[in-house]
Design a protein around this motif. Structure first.
Motif, PDB file in Angstrom:
ATOM      1  N   GLU A  16      30.367   5.938  -6.655  1.00 51.30           N
ATOM      2  CA  GLU A  16      30.117   5.230  -5.401  1.00 51.30           C
ATOM      3  C   GLU A  16      29.911   6.160  -4.210  1.00 51.30           C
ATOM      4  O   GLU A  16      28.922   6.046  -3.491  1.00 51.30           O
ATOM      5  CB  GLU A  16      31.239   4.247  -5.085  1.00 51.30           C
ATOM      6  CG  GLU A  16      30.948   3.461  -3.821  1.00 51.30           C
ATOM      7  CD  GLU A  16      32.005   2.450  -3.479  1.00 51.30           C
ATOM      8  OE1 GLU A  16      31.860   1.803  -2.428  1.00 51.30           O
ATOM      9  OE2 GLU A  16      32.967   2.285  -4.239  1.00 51.30           O
ATOM     10  N   SER A  20      26.107   6.686  -2.895  1.00 51.48           N
ATOM     11  CA  SER A  20      25.825   6.164  -1.554  1.00 51.48           C
ATOM     12  C   SER A  20      25.400   7.274  -0.608  1.00 51.48           C
ATOM     13  O   SER A  20      24.497   7.095   0.205  1.00 51.48           O
ATOM     14  CB  SER A  20      27.059   5.451  -0.988  1.00 51.48           C
ATOM     15  OG  SER A  20      27.353   4.307  -1.729  1.00 51.48           O
ATOM     16  N   ILE A  49      28.677  -3.001 -11.801  1.00 55.19           N
ATOM     17  CA  ILE A  49      29.137  -3.348 -10.461  1.00 55.19           C
ATOM     18  C   ILE A  49      28.206  -2.802  -9.368  1.00 55.19           C
ATOM     19  O   ILE A  49      28.295  -3.180  -8.215  1.00 55.19           O
ATOM     20  CB  ILE A  49      30.591  -2.866 -10.253  1.00 55.19           C
ATOM     21  CG1 ILE A  49      31.236  -3.622  -9.103  1.00 55.19           C
ATOM     22  CG2 ILE A  49      30.663  -1.369 -10.057  1.00 55.19           C
ATOM     23  CD1 ILE A  49      32.736  -3.476  -9.050  1.00 55.19           C
ATOM     24  N   THR A  50      27.296  -1.912  -9.717  1.00 54.35           N
ATOM     25  CA  THR A  50      26.394  -1.296  -8.735  1.00 54.35           C
ATOM     26  C   THR A  50      25.182  -2.165  -8.416  1.00 54.35           C
ATOM     27  O   THR A  50      24.273  -1.707  -7.726  1.00 54.35           O
ATOM     28  CB  THR A  50      25.900   0.075  -9.229  1.00 54.35           C
ATOM     29  OG1 THR A  50      25.182  -0.114 -10.458  1.00 54.35           O
ATOM     30  CG2 THR A  50      27.035   1.053  -9.408  1.00 54.35           C
ATOM     31  N   GLN A  51      25.132  -3.390  -8.884  1.00 57.14           N
ATOM     32  CA  GLN A  51      23.954  -4.244  -8.691  1.00 57.14           C
ATOM     33  C   GLN A  51      23.533  -4.341  -7.222  1.00 57.14           C
ATOM     34  O   GLN A  51      22.347  -4.293  -6.905  1.00 57.14           O
ATOM     35  CB  GLN A  51      24.193  -5.648  -9.259  1.00 57.14           C
ATOM     36  CG  GLN A  51      24.186  -5.697 -10.760  1.00 57.14           C
ATOM     37  CD  GLN A  51      22.852  -5.274 -11.345  1.00 57.14           C
ATOM     38  OE1 GLN A  51      21.793  -5.463 -10.770  1.00 57.14           O
ATOM     39  NE2 GLN A  51      22.905  -4.656 -12.509  1.00 57.14           N
ATOM     40  N   ASN A  52      24.480  -4.469  -6.321  1.00 57.35           N
ATOM     41  CA  ASN A  52      24.166  -4.565  -4.895  1.00 57.35           C
ATOM     42  C   ASN A  52      23.473  -3.289  -4.410  1.00 57.35           C
ATOM     43  O   ASN A  52      22.484  -3.335  -3.689  1.00 57.35           O
ATOM     44  CB  ASN A  52      25.444  -4.837  -4.094  1.00 57.35           C
ATOM     45  CG  ASN A  52      25.150  -5.119  -2.637  1.00 57.35           C
ATOM     46  OD1 ASN A  52      24.127  -5.696  -2.293  1.00 57.35           O
ATOM     47  ND2 ASN A  52      26.052  -4.690  -1.768  1.00 57.35           N
ATOM     48  N   ARG A  53      24.011  -2.124  -4.817  1.00 61.08           N
ATOM     49  CA  ARG A  53      23.424  -0.846  -4.427  1.00 61.08           C
ATOM     50  C   ARG A  53      22.021  -0.687  -5.032  1.00 61.08           C
ATOM     51  O   ARG A  53      21.104  -0.226  -4.370  1.00 61.08           O
ATOM     52  CB  ARG A  53      24.319   0.319  -4.869  1.00 61.08           C
ATOM     53  CG  ARG A  53      23.839   1.623  -4.288  1.00 61.08           C
ATOM     54  CD  ARG A  53      24.689   2.832  -4.606  1.00 61.08           C
ATOM     55  NE  ARG A  53      26.045   2.563  -4.990  1.00 61.08           N
ATOM     56  CZ  ARG A  53      26.716   3.311  -5.856  1.00 61.08           C
ATOM     57  NH1 ARG A  53      26.169   4.351  -6.408  1.00 61.08           N
ATOM     58  NH2 ARG A  53      27.965   3.025  -6.169  1.00 61.08           N
ATOM     59  N   GLN A  55      19.914  -3.077  -5.828  1.00 61.80           N
ATOM     60  CA  GLN A  55      19.001  -3.957  -5.109  1.00 61.80           C
ATOM     61  C   GLN A  55      18.594  -3.345  -3.761  1.00 61.80           C
ATOM     62  O   GLN A  55      17.425  -3.341  -3.404  1.00 61.80           O
ATOM     63  CB  GLN A  55      19.626  -5.326  -4.891  1.00 61.80           C
ATOM     64  CG  GLN A  55      18.694  -6.293  -4.190  1.00 61.80           C
ATOM     65  CD  GLN A  55      19.331  -7.669  -4.007  1.00 61.80           C
ATOM     66  OE1 GLN A  55      20.388  -7.957  -4.542  1.00 61.80           O
ATOM     67  NE2 GLN A  55      18.669  -8.515  -3.246  1.00 61.80           N
ATOM     68  N   LYS A  56      19.564  -2.799  -3.024  1.00 66.09           N
ATOM     69  CA  LYS A  56      19.252  -2.172  -1.733  1.00 66.09           C
ATOM     70  C   LYS A  56      18.315  -0.987  -1.912  1.00 66.09           C
ATOM     71  O   LYS A  56      17.353  -0.819  -1.160  1.00 66.09           O
ATOM     72  CB  LYS A  56      20.536  -1.715  -1.033  1.00 66.09           C
ATOM     73  CG  LYS A  56      21.356  -2.833  -0.450  1.00 66.09           C
ATOM     74  CD  LYS A  56      22.615  -2.279   0.196  1.00 66.09           C
ATOM     75  CE  LYS A  56      23.510  -3.398   0.683  1.00 66.09           C
ATOM     76  NZ  LYS A  56      24.779  -2.894   1.222  1.00 66.09           N
ATOM     77  N   GLU A  59      14.788  -2.058  -2.630  1.00 62.44           N
ATOM     78  CA  GLU A  59      14.104  -2.565  -1.442  1.00 62.44           C
ATOM     79  C   GLU A  59      13.733  -1.443  -0.472  1.00 62.44           C
ATOM     80  O   GLU A  59      12.612  -1.380   0.019  1.00 62.44           O
ATOM     81  CB  GLU A  59      14.995  -3.589  -0.724  1.00 62.44           C
ATOM     82  CG  GLU A  59      15.197  -4.869  -1.495  1.00 62.44           C
ATOM     83  CD  GLU A  59      16.296  -5.745  -0.931  1.00 62.44           C
ATOM     84  OE1 GLU A  59      16.901  -5.400   0.105  1.00 62.44           O
ATOM     85  OE2 GLU A  59      16.576  -6.800  -1.549  1.00 62.44           O
ATOM     86  N   LYS A 150      32.886  -0.420   5.476  1.00 67.98           N
ATOM     87  CA  LYS A 150      33.449  -1.720   5.844  1.00 67.98           C
ATOM     88  C   LYS A 150      34.549  -1.600   6.895  1.00 67.98           C
ATOM     89  O   LYS A 150      34.741  -2.487   7.694  1.00 67.98           O
ATOM     90  CB  LYS A 150      33.983  -2.429   4.604  1.00 67.98           C
ATOM     91  CG  LYS A 150      32.879  -2.879   3.686  1.00 67.98           C
ATOM     92  CD  LYS A 150      33.405  -3.610   2.494  1.00 67.98           C
ATOM     93  CE  LYS A 150      32.230  -3.994   1.608  1.00 67.98           C
ATOM     94  NZ  LYS A 150      32.624  -4.545   0.359  1.00 67.98           N
TER      95      LYS A 150
END
Length: 190
Positions: A16, A20, A49-53, A55-56, A59, A150
């Motif tokens: 992560e 990132s 669990i990295t699906q969000n990363r 996708q970003k 894009e 966050k």
């Protein structure tokens, strides 16, 4: 100085903090990233669990995707890590300067052969080079990571630097030293 073009292996995108940070360095134009569907599929397969990363990154970096064909991949001959032929094909197709990977077999094989027009580097070796060559955008990436967390009050620049340390590996220690020096120097690099 010409910005480095780097193919990012899945194994540097999965952790992560490291993944990132490397993506943020690309976002601040510290280097030009090269990705492929195969690389991101490997990330998703090994660390769902990295699906969000993923996708970003898909894009934001869509213009940096390459799609080596099956024949381009099959032409690559790797003795020590044949499962990485798609990464080498992406590097050849994109005219990359470097493959960033944690795979020691891939690094050794790429760097021992004269038929490739690129090298392979460990992530912290690559980041050390970026910090020295592109201090302004690199500094911006560290500050952006601290800002985007966050809990930004807990993620200060020193905390970001601390999160990137991986003690016991010489390049990581050199990288940590470069970061400390970069942020203890006056802001002339901005």
């Amino acid at each position: 100085m010409t910005r480095l073009i780097a193919v990012l292996d899945a194994n540097v995108l999965i952790p992560e903090n490291l993944g990132s940070f490397i993506a943020t360095c690309a976002y601040t134009e510290t280097f030009t990233p090269v990705l492929s569907a195969q690389i991101l599929d490997e990330v998703a397969r090994n660390f769902p669990i990295t699906q969000n990363r993923i996708q970003k990154m898909s894009e934001v970096f869509t213009q940096y995707f390459v799609s080596p064909s099956g024949s381009e991949i099959s032409r690559i001959q790797l003795l020590k890590s044949p499962e990485n032929r798609h990464i080498v094909a992406a590097a050849s197709l994109s005219k990359a300067n470097v493959i960033v990977t944690s795979d020691v077999n891939l690094i050794n094989e790429i760097n021992s052969r004269a038929d490739f027009e690129f090298t392979a580097q460990y992530p912290y070796e690559f980041l050390s080079i970026l910090a020295n060559n592109e201090p302004g955008p690199f500094r911006e990436a560290v500050e952006l990571i601290a800002h985007l967390r966050k809990r930004p009050t807990q993620w200060t620049v020193p905390k970001v630097i601390e999160s990137l340390k991986d003690i016991g590996k010489p390049w990581n220690q050199e990288f940590s030293g470069i970061l400390i020096e970069l942020f203890s120097a006056p802001s002339a690099v901005e």
